[in-house]
Design an enzyme around this catalytic site. Structure first.
Site, mmCIF file in Angstrom:
data_model
loop_
_atom_site.group_PDB
_atom_site.id
_atom_site.type_symbol
_atom_site.label_atom_id
_atom_site.label_comp_id
_atom_site.label_asym_id
_atom_site.label_seq_id
_atom_site.Cartn_x
_atom_site.Cartn_y
_atom_site.Cartn_z
ATOM 1 N N PRO A 96 0.726 -1.135 -0.269
ATOM 2 C CA PRO A 96 0.279 -0.132 0.048
ATOM 3 C C PRO A 96 0.702 1.269 -0.226
ATOM 4 C CG PRO A 96 -0.076 -0.922 2.526
ATOM 5 C CD PRO A 96 1.037 -1.957 1.380
ATOM 6 N N THR A 97 -0.068 2.903 -0.333
ATOM 7 C CA THR A 97 0.942 3.569 0.031
ATOM 8 C C THR A 97 1.527 4.093 1.505
ATOM 9 O OG1 THR A 97 -0.284 4.345 -2.318
ATOM 10 C CG2 THR A 97 0.894 6.345 -0.467
ATOM 11 N N GLU A 168 -9.475 -6.523 -11.690
ATOM 12 C CA GLU A 168 -10.956 -7.881 -10.734
ATOM 13 C C GLU A 168 -11.782 -7.906 -11.905
ATOM 14 O OE1 GLU A 168 -10.503 -6.070 -6.730
ATOM 15 O OE2 GLU A 168 -8.480 -5.956 -6.509
ATOM 16 N N ALA A 229 0.323 3.209 -14.952
ATOM 17 C CA ALA A 229 0.167 4.813 -15.480
ATOM 18 C C ALA A 229 -0.934 4.657 -16.579
ATOM 19 C CB ALA A 229 1.369 5.555 -15.609
ATOM 20 N N CYS A 280 -4.807 -0.252 -6.885
ATOM 21 C CA CYS A 280 -3.636 -0.067 -8.008
ATOM 22 C C CYS A 280 -3.279 1.513 -8.450
ATOM 23 C CB CYS A 280 -3.501 -0.651 -8.811
ATOM 24 S SG CYS A 280 -3.183 -2.492 -7.541
ATOM 25 N N PHE A 281 -4.404 2.279 -8.870
ATOM 26 C CA PHE A 281 -3.945 2.632 -10.212
ATOM 27 C C PHE A 281 -3.595 4.352 -9.525
ATOM 28 C CE2 PHE A 281 -7.166 1.868 -14.233
ATOM 29 C CZ PHE A 281 -5.946 1.069 -14.291
ATOM 30 N N LYS A 343 -15.593 -0.921 -9.133
ATOM 31 C CA LYS A 343 -16.313 -1.209 -9.954
ATOM 32 C C LYS A 343 -17.292 -2.231 -10.840
ATOM 33 C CE LYS A 343 -12.924 -3.896 -12.961
ATOM 34 N NZ LYS A 343 -12.282 -4.495 -14.328
HETATM 35 P P1 NAD Z 1 -4.192 -8.370 -0.381
HETATM 36 O O1 NAD Z 1 -4.302 -7.511 0.913
HETATM 37 O O2 NAD Z 1 -6.001 -8.668 -1.159
HETATM 38 O O3 NAD Z 1 -3.478 -8.776 -0.210
HETATM 39 C C1 NAD Z 1 -2.396 -9.774 0.546
HETATM 40 C C2 NAD Z 1 -2.475 -10.542 1.285
HETATM 41 O O4 NAD Z 1 -1.074 -10.654 1.628
HETATM 42 C C3 NAD Z 1 -3.239 -10.682 2.532
HETATM 43 O O5 NAD Z 1 -4.218 -11.428 2.956
HETATM 44 C C4 NAD Z 1 -2.113 -9.910 3.434
HETATM 45 O O6 NAD Z 1 -3.121 -10.722 4.916
HETATM 46 C C5 NAD Z 1 -0.857 -11.091 3.192
HETATM 47 N N1 NAD Z 1 0.440 -10.753 3.580
HETATM 48 C C6 NAD Z 1 0.707 -9.662 3.930
HETATM 49 N N2 NAD Z 1 2.487 -9.630 4.545
HETATM 50 C C7 NAD Z 1 2.288 -11.115 4.960
HETATM 51 C C8 NAD Z 1 3.454 -11.449 4.833
HETATM 52 N N3 NAD Z 1 4.263 -11.918 5.736
HETATM 53 N N4 NAD Z 1 3.309 -13.294 5.227
HETATM 54 C C9 NAD Z 1 1.818 -14.240 4.932
HETATM 55 N N5 NAD Z 1 0.641 -13.104 4.294
HETATM 56 C C10 NAD Z 1 1.569 -11.779 4.560
HETATM 57 O O7 NAD Z 1 -3.485 -7.656 -2.035
HETATM 58 P P2 NAD Z 1 -3.506 -7.500 -3.381
HETATM 59 O O8 NAD Z 1 -4.453 -7.350 -4.048
HETATM 60 O O9 NAD Z 1 -3.845 -9.388 -3.558
HETATM 61 O O10 NAD Z 1 -2.604 -7.634 -4.406
HETATM 62 C C11 NAD Z 1 -0.974 -7.606 -3.985
HETATM 63 C C12 NAD Z 1 0.008 -7.352 -4.665
HETATM 64 O O11 NAD Z 1 -0.574 -7.565 -5.897
HETATM 65 C C13 NAD Z 1 0.446 -5.301 -4.699
HETATM 66 O O12 NAD Z 1 1.285 -5.169 -5.030
HETATM 67 C C14 NAD Z 1 -0.816 -4.262 -5.406
HETATM 68 O O13 NAD Z 1 -0.118 -3.660 -6.028
HETATM 69 C C15 NAD Z 1 -0.865 -6.258 -6.744
HETATM 70 N N6 NAD Z 1 -1.983 -6.458 -7.733
HETATM 71 C C16 NAD Z 1 -2.900 -6.339 -7.333
HETATM 72 C C17 NAD Z 1 -3.930 -6.416 -8.134
HETATM 73 C C18 NAD Z 1 -5.406 -6.163 -7.666
HETATM 74 O O14 NAD Z 1 -6.350 -6.007 -8.891
HETATM 75 N N7 NAD Z 1 -5.391 -6.469 -6.393
HETATM 76 C C19 NAD Z 1 -3.840 -6.757 -9.938
HETATM 77 C C20 NAD Z 1 -1.966 -7.016 -10.064
HETATM 78 C C21 NAD Z 1 -1.414 -6.216 -8.748
HETATM 79 C C1 UGA Z 2 -6.219 -2.632 -13.228
HETATM 80 C C2 UGA Z 2 -5.814 -2.475 -14.158
HETATM 81 O O1 UGA Z 2 -6.719 -2.549 -15.849
HETATM 82 C C3 UGA Z 2 -4.599 -4.230 -14.286
HETATM 83 O O2 UGA Z 2 -4.410 -4.562 -15.392
HETATM 84 C C4 UGA Z 2 -4.113 -4.553 -13.379
HETATM 85 O O3 UGA Z 2 -3.552 -5.382 -13.076
HETATM 86 C C5 UGA Z 2 -4.143 -4.088 -11.850
HETATM 87 O O4 UGA Z 2 -5.363 -3.057 -12.323
HETATM 88 C C6 UGA Z 2 -3.582 -3.865 -10.179
HETATM 89 O O5 UGA Z 2 -2.678 -3.647 -10.682
HETATM 90 O O6 UGA Z 2 -4.194 -3.568 -9.850
HETATM 91 P P1 UGA Z 2 -8.266 -3.173 -12.170
HETATM 92 O O7 UGA Z 2 -8.233 -1.849 -10.660
HETATM 93 O O8 UGA Z 2 -8.674 -3.927 -11.227
HETATM 94 O O9 UGA Z 2 -7.067 -3.466 -13.118
HETATM 95 O O10 UGA Z 2 -9.638 -3.025 -12.855
HETATM 96 P P2 UGA Z 2 -9.508 -1.777 -13.945
HETATM 97 O O11 UGA Z 2 -10.611 -2.603 -15.122
HETATM 98 O O12 UGA Z 2 -8.390 -1.275 -14.284
HETATM 99 O O13 UGA Z 2 -10.033 -0.416 -14.160
HETATM 100 C C7 UGA Z 2 -10.019 -0.009 -12.911
HETATM 101 C C8 UGA Z 2 -11.262 1.792 -12.186
HETATM 102 O O14 UGA Z 2 -10.949 2.861 -13.526
HETATM 103 C C9 UGA Z 2 -12.309 1.454 -12.073
HETATM 104 O O15 UGA Z 2 -12.801 1.663 -11.037
HETATM 105 C C10 UGA Z 2 -13.236 1.312 -13.554
HETATM 106 O O16 UGA Z 2 -14.675 1.747 -13.093
HETATM 107 C C11 UGA Z 2 -12.511 2.393 -14.053
HETATM 108 N N1 UGA Z 2 -12.325 2.128 -15.679
HETATM 109 C C12 UGA Z 2 -12.022 1.739 -16.444
HETATM 110 C C13 UGA Z 2 -13.066 3.746 -15.876
HETATM 111 O O17 UGA Z 2 -13.571 4.628 -15.516
HETATM 112 N N2 UGA Z 2 -13.687 3.923 -17.264
HETATM 113 C C14 UGA Z 2 -12.635 2.857 -18.091
HETATM 114 O O18 UGA Z 2 -12.614 2.912 -19.297
HETATM 115 C C15 UGA Z 2 -12.413 1.641 -17.602
#
Ligand code: NAD
Ligand code: UGA
Length: 467
Positions: A96-97, A168, A229, A280-281, A343
């Site tokens: 996280p941030t 997602e 980005a 993430c964004f 979303k």
């Molecule tokens: P999340 O918060 O859903 O899951 C992370 C998990 O890690 C939590 O359940 C937490 O309890 C666990 N954790 C933290 N520290 C730990 C430790 N030391 N040992 C064991 N477990 C531990 O996060 P997420 O959405 O799955 O995102 C994970 C990473 O993937 C982030 O860096 C995010 O930016 C990236 N990412 C997320 C998405 C998305 O759609 N959510 C997509 C692409 C990339």
């Molecule tokens: C985004 C990227 O699409 C993934 O490729 C990436 O892996 C992920 O972030 C990540 O790093 O976590 P996500 O945030 O799950 O995925 O969903 P998006 O479909 O990208 O939507 C992000 C946000 O933008 C939502 O609030 C969505 O409603 C909004 N959005 C999307 C718009 O407002 N307009 C669009 O045309 C598309």
């Protein structure tokens, strides 16, 4: 060095760790995949017999988990055991941030990553491939390597970057049919190349080889931040134009279609909205901005920061428009929110525009009635309380969460469509209209409604980027 991958461990059973590992286990039945987490509740939910009760709602996920779980997919809290047994360890914890100290509000907080690296260093007794799945600032692999290489136990660790691009709501589809898989590693050494090939061979179980890209580790780390980005930038760009459309009688959907037909621009990610949300964004762009500033690239940092500024403006503009149209006050007026998730097709609410829009309207003393098909009441209040704008009891005084959309809209002065859930389009809008205060307003923050039809029913409709 490792010859064949038989056991994989993934640290972090969240939105990324859970679905990605479930798909790897589904597609590679000969590999044992164990997903571990310190959050016992989460692991218990992943182990629920009833697949409708998994911790994440994601279309198709329950089928994949149902196929692989207890065959070669396991969820556990025994982190040490899984680390010890695995030849390949994915780190998929949250980044996280930072909310404190140096880089507060901008930099990625890498404490969970560091903890994982230290735990691996403590537990590992043989060579391992460590895969960064989390999204990380460029050059994080160096920090991980430094921690692992100082264990003094002569273990060979290869660090790979393998960022995740799933979105997602479409995670399973994105994983099954990824545009590309990116693997960053050290291709100047034999061991580094072998590690990259070992990871490539896992994805090659279901993806064509040409979609598996190998780069150096720093390019891979930076490509992930850059991809997010660029995607977010497109949304802010079209949202900026939506504001101009509202002043000029241009229609943002028509503009998006017109420019999206240019193959150089393309049609995707041009949907004007209440603003982007999600975990993430914003986090990743702030991180990119922070990196640029620390490297003295002020102009580059300012350029990317504008994507966030515009997104904040769009959320604010939407809320402000509701107040303006409701005769400059929403005090004591019921405003129905259709949707709370960031979303459709997800129960995730992290950074959802809903909470910021609600917060702004509550400041003007509105009573918000929320209906979302997948988000719980507990989560709605957790989101509002997280903002710390007011005392929790004040949030409860001004917000009610409904299980029925018709009840949420009953006696409302206005409806705000926050999330683009498909079911909203098919409601009995005549009935909704009948039970609302008049004039009945609809603010379509996702451009999903048929405006003409709604106007004919009697609604006053305001949609993003339309007049
Ligand atoms: P999340 O918060 O859903 O899951 C992370 C998990 O890690 C939590 O359940 C937490 O309890 C666990 N954790 C933290 N520290 C730990 C430790 N030391 N040992 C064991 N477990 C531990 O996060 P997420 O959405 O799955 O995102 C994970 C990473 O993937 C982030 O860096 C995010 O930016 C990236 N990412 C997320 C998405 C998305 O759609 N959510 C997509 C692409 C990339
Ligand atoms: C985004 C990227 O699409 C993934 O490729 C990436 O892996 C992920 O972030 C990540 O790093 O976590 P996500 O945030 O799950 O995925 O969903 P998006 O479909 O990208 O939507 C992000 C946000 O933008 C939502 O609030 C969505 O409603 C909004 N959005 C999307 C718009 O407002 N307009 C669009 O045309 C598309």
């Amino acid at each position: 060095m490792i010859k064949k991958i038989r056991k994989i461990c993934c640290i972090g059973a969240g939105y990324v760790g859970g679905p990605t590992m479930a798909v790897i286990a589904q597609k590679c039945p000969e590999i044992q995949v164990t997903v571990v987490d310190i959050n016992e509740d989460r692991i218990n939910q992943w182990n629920q017999e009833d697949l409708n009760l998994l911790p994440i709602f994601e279309p198709g996920l329950s089928d994949v988990v149902g196929e692989a779980r207890d065959r070669n997919l396991f969820f556990s809290t025994d982190v040490n055991k899984a680390i010890d047994e695995a030849e390949m360890i994915f780190i998929s914890v949250n980044t996280p941030t930072k909310t404190y100290g140096k880089g507060k509000g901008m930099a990625a907080d890498l404490k969970y990553i560091e903890l994982c690296a230290r735990q691996i260093a403590d537990v590992a007794k043989d060579d391992k491939i460590i895969v960064e799945k989390s999204t990380l600032p460029v050059r994080t692999a160096q920090a991980i390597k430094s921690i692992l290489d100082h264990t003094g136990n002569n273990i060979n660790f290869q660090i790979l970057s393998n960022p995740e691009f799933l979105a997602e709501g479409t995670a399973i589809q994105d994983l099954h049919n990824a545009d590309r898989v990116l693997i960053g590693g050290d291709h100047h050494t034999v061991e580094g190349q072998k590690a990259m090939d070992a990871l490539s061979s896992i994805y090659a179980h279901w993806l064509p080889k040409e979609r598996i890209l190998q780069t150096n580790v720093w390019s891979s780390e930076l490509s992930k931040l850059t991809a997010n980005a660029f995607l977010a930038q497109r949304i802010s760009s079209i949202n900026a134009i939506s504001a101009l459309c509202e002043k000029t009688e241009a229609d943002v959907n028509e503009v998006a279609r017109a420019i999206g037909s240019d193959s150089r621009i393309g049609p995707k990610f041009l949907k004007a909205s209440v603003g982007f949300g999600g975990s993430c964004f914003q986090k990743d762009i702030l991180n990119l901005v922070y990196i640029c500033r620390t490297l003295g690239l002020e102009e580059v940092a300012d350029y990317w920061e504008q994507v966030i500024i515009l997104n904040d403006y769009q959320k604010h503009r939407f809320a402000d428009n509701i107040i303006k149209k409701l005769y400059n006050t929403v005090s004591d007026k019921k405003i129905a929110f259709l949707g709370w998730a960031f979303k459709k097709d997800t129960n995730d609410t992290r950074e959802t525009p809903a909470m910021y829009i609600a917060d702004y309207l509550i400041d003007d003393k509105a009573n918000i009635a929320v209906y979302d098909p997948k988000v719980t009441e507990r989560q709605v209040f957790a989101d509002l309380d997280y903002l710390e704008t007011r005392q929790p009891d004040q949030n409860r005084k001004h917000v009610s969460v409904y299980n029925n959309p018709y009840e949420a809209c009953k006696d409302a002065y206005a409806i705000a469509i926050i999330t683009e859930w498909d079911e909203f389009v098919d409601y009995d809008w005549e009935l909704v209209y009948k039970n609302m205060k008049k004039p009945a307003f609809v603010f379509d923050g996702r451009n999903i409604l048929n405006l003409q039809k709604h106007k004919e029913i009697g609604f006053i409709v305001k949609a993003i980027g339309k007049n």
